[in-house]
Write a protein that holds these residues in place. Sequence first.
Motif, PDB file in Angstrom:
ATOM      1  N   PHE A  61       0.839  -1.196   0.000  1.00 49.40           N
ATOM      2  CA  PHE A  61       0.000   0.000   0.000  1.00 49.40           C
ATOM      3  C   PHE A  61       0.880   1.254   0.000  1.00 49.40           C
ATOM      4  N   SER A  62       0.564   2.201  -0.842  1.00 46.85           N
ATOM      5  CA  SER A  62       1.146   3.539  -0.756  1.00 46.85           C
ATOM      6  C   SER A  62       0.090   4.421  -0.115  1.00 46.85           C
ATOM      7  N   VAL A  63       0.465   5.062   0.956  1.00 47.72           N
ATOM      8  CA  VAL A  63      -0.467   5.894   1.719  1.00 47.72           C
ATOM      9  C   VAL A  63       0.009   7.338   1.638  1.00 47.72           C
ATOM     10  N   ILE A  81       3.439   0.609   2.962  1.00 41.58           N
ATOM     11  CA  ILE A  81       3.133  -0.498   3.878  1.00 41.58           C
ATOM     12  C   ILE A  81       3.157  -1.789   3.056  1.00 41.58           C
ATOM     13  N   PRO A  82       4.165  -2.636   3.229  1.00 43.46           N
ATOM     14  CA  PRO A  82       4.210  -3.896   2.467  1.00 43.46           C
ATOM     15  C   PRO A  82       3.019  -4.789   2.806  1.00 43.46           C
ATOM     16  N   TYR A  83       2.552  -5.533   1.797  1.00 43.10           N
ATOM     17  CA  TYR A  83       1.495  -6.510   2.063  1.00 43.10           C
ATOM     18  C   TYR A  83       1.969  -7.465   3.153  1.00 43.10           C
ATOM     19  N   GLY A  84       1.081  -7.767   4.057  1.00 41.11           N
ATOM     20  CA  GLY A  84       1.406  -8.617   5.196  1.00 41.11           C
ATOM     21  C   GLY A  84       1.663  -7.813   6.459  1.00 41.11           C
ATOM     22  N   PHE A 109      -4.273  -0.127   9.204  1.00 41.67           N
ATOM     23  CA  PHE A 109      -5.438  -1.020   9.108  1.00 41.67           C
ATOM     24  C   PHE A 109      -6.079  -0.866   7.740  1.00 41.67           C
ATOM     25  N   SER A 110      -6.466  -1.986   7.170  1.00 41.03           N
ATOM     26  CA  SER A 110      -7.148  -1.961   5.873  1.00 41.03           C
ATOM     27  C   SER A 110      -8.397  -2.829   5.932  1.00 41.03           C
TER      28      SER A 110
END
Length: 115
Positions: A61-63, A81-84, A109-110
Amino acid sequence: MTLTTSTISLTTFAVVSVGILARTDAHQADSGWTYPPACCNAHDDCAAISAQDIRRGPRGFSVFLRAGAHHLATKPHLFFIPYGNEILSGDGRYHICLHPTENDVNCFFSPPDST
């Protein structure tokens, strides 16, 4: 009071005290969902963020956090935020916890369907 009774009483007191401390360390999102205590080092470091500012890439994720998009953000930030490393949110929204400074992501949080 016997030794066994006093041991049980002290154990009960300790368990109740830890439960109270754990609940007071966390705080709730506007939706009423409670953030995990490990993510909330203060009562205001977690907040919901707009899904429009999240991009899913091949590795995570790029936030993009604009100044004011989180009450602790005083300037723009771009976090990866890397997956996982994400945590499933309890209300279907994106949330981020910033600690110890606005430059540091403590928890992200997603929604369950976002990966």
